[in-house]
Scaffold this active site. Structure first.
Site, PDB file in Angstrom:
ATOM      1  N   CYS A  77       0.820  -1.215   0.000  1.00  9.98           N
ATOM      2  CA  CYS A  77       0.000   0.000   0.000  1.00  9.98           C
ATOM      3  C   CYS A  77       0.853   1.264   0.000  1.00  9.98           C
ATOM      4  O   CYS A  77       1.342   1.692   1.047  1.00  9.98           O
ATOM      5  CB  CYS A  77      -0.927  -0.017   1.216  1.00  9.98           C
TER       6      CYS A  77
ATOM      7  N   CYS B 263      -0.523   4.104   2.170  1.00  8.24           N
ATOM      8  CA  CYS B 263      -0.320   3.960   3.616  1.00  8.24           C
ATOM      9  C   CYS B 263       1.137   4.227   3.992  1.00  8.24           C
ATOM     10  O   CYS B 263       1.418   4.826   5.020  1.00  8.24           O
ATOM     11  CB  CYS B 263      -0.656   2.541   4.079  1.00  8.24           C
ATOM     12  N   ASP B 264       2.070   3.729   3.179  1.00  7.12           N
ATOM     13  CA  ASP B 264       3.456   3.633   3.632  1.00  7.12           C
ATOM     14  C   ASP B 264       4.452   4.506   2.867  1.00  7.12           C
ATOM     15  O   ASP B 264       5.619   4.598   3.262  1.00  7.12           O
ATOM     16  CB  ASP B 264       3.921   2.171   3.540  1.00  7.12           C
TER      17      ASP B 264
END
Ligand code: NAP
Length: 324
Positions: A149, A152-153
């Site tokens: 992701c 997200c990261d």
């Protein structure tokens, strides 16, 4: 508040992506008082709101000419479902009994682990999750440099050299997004042709921060506590080399979340729920499926939402005819 265990619902909806929320909007407006079980985050990457929660800008969802963030779009879907009275609870279906209606659904609610939720009809919108490479180092380093992701990261990889595996739209979207953070992004693909759309490939090709490693596969992720490099195999020659990156984003496709329905619903060879042509009906009367869990071809937010509407109309019709 757990009184939803004490009654027989008209319709329970499993899943909170575009398909599930659209089914909720339609069934709640039809005064069917739906209960939506939104799922929960797990190591496969599933989470409430579905895959759009892991997406950056969505430019092709009609009605948003300037694009919209995936999480924001899902917040709109949810608010619209709640506005018409959908009850939303968190939890994941851990078991179902679809042998007769009312159907039983057990969920991951620690206070009610043995008690099923019962419903006359069921709309399955459990979606799909990201595939993994299944190479040495991947399991160990997930969350320590390996991610599925970018949204997200990506932030954690500022000024680093990183790689993305895959040749589809997801890989290109992630790679382009990651250039906002990373120093350099290498797209690693096992063939020399891409599955991604022409516009995405062109955008990546014209981005100075992106380069390509084609006809290549990752055979090992190196590093004991964080990613220190990738062992790469040239699929044409079999030669091995090392790519010095500190992050790897795996974007190689998805598989449907159907394990809980195995043996109870007809699934195709890839695990997708089989629905009847021009319908969301499954092989079990009163059970309907919509969105990515039954669609291995289109897999778009808009097609998922459209099939969520179809499932709601099919369920409404079924309930009016079969539930007194
Ligand atoms: P996809 O189109 O199925 O592409 C998966 C890619 O991963 C393929 O290039 C495949 O290689 C590669 N791959 C699969 N297994 C692999 C393995 N074990 N090792 C190495 N490589 C592997 O999946 P996706 O990119 O997630 O896209 C799914 C759908 O969502 C598509 O319809 C896509 O258009 C859509 N989507 C749209 C957008 C957008 O419009 N903004 C964004 C993301 C996704 P091969 O090509 O060799 O098979």
């Amino acid at each position: 508040m757990t009184d939803y265990f004490d009654k027989i619902h008209n319709v329970v909806i499993l899943g909170s992506g575009p398909a599930g929320y659209t089914a909720a909007i339609y069934t709640s407006r039809a005064t069917l008082d739906p209960l939506l079980i939104e799922g929960e985050a797990d190591p496969t990457g599933d989470q409430p709101g579905g895959q759009l929660m892991l997406t950056t800008d969505i430019e092709n969802y009609p009605g948003f000419p300037d694009g919209i963030e995936g999480a924001e779009l899902m917040a709109h879907f949810r608010a619209q479902a709640e506005r018409f009275g959908t009850t939303i609870i968190s939890g994941k279906a851990t078991g179902v009994d679809l042998s007769s209606s009312p159907f039983s659904i057990w969920i991951s609610d620690s206070d009610n682990i043995d008690k099923p939720i019962r419903s006359h009809s069921l709309i399955i919108a459990t979606g799909a999750h990201s595939l993994r490479l299944n190479v040495p180092g991947e399991e160990r380093l997930i969350g320590h440099g390996v991610s599925t992701c970018a949204t997200c990261d990506g932030f954690f990889f500022r000024d680093q050299n990183i790689a993305v595996v895959g040749g589809g739209d997801s890989a290109f979207e992630e790679a382009i997004f990651l250039t906002h953070f990373a120093r350099h992004v290498t797209i690693i693909h096992r063939r020399d042709e891409f599955r991604a759309s022409h516009i995405m490939v062109e955008r990546a090709r014209s981005n100075d921060k992106i380069s390509f490693l084609l006809s290549s596969r990752v055979v090992e992720i190196l590093g004991s506590t964080k990613v220190e490099g990738l062992k790469i195999e040239d699929v044409r020659t079999g030669a091995h080399s090392t790519l010095g990156v500190t992050g790897l984003f795996v974007a190689i496709g998805h598989e449907p979340n159907t394990s809980v329905f195995k043996g109870q619903l007809n699934l195709d060879g890839n695990g997708y729920i089989i629905t009847q042509p021009d319908s969301t009906k499954t092989n079990v009367h009163g059970v309907f499926a919509c969105g990515d869990v039954q669609d291995s071809i289109y897999r778009q937010a808009i097609t998922a939402a459209g099939s969520g509407c179809m499932a709601a109309l099919d369920a409404e019709h079924w309930i009016r005819e079969n539930v007194s």
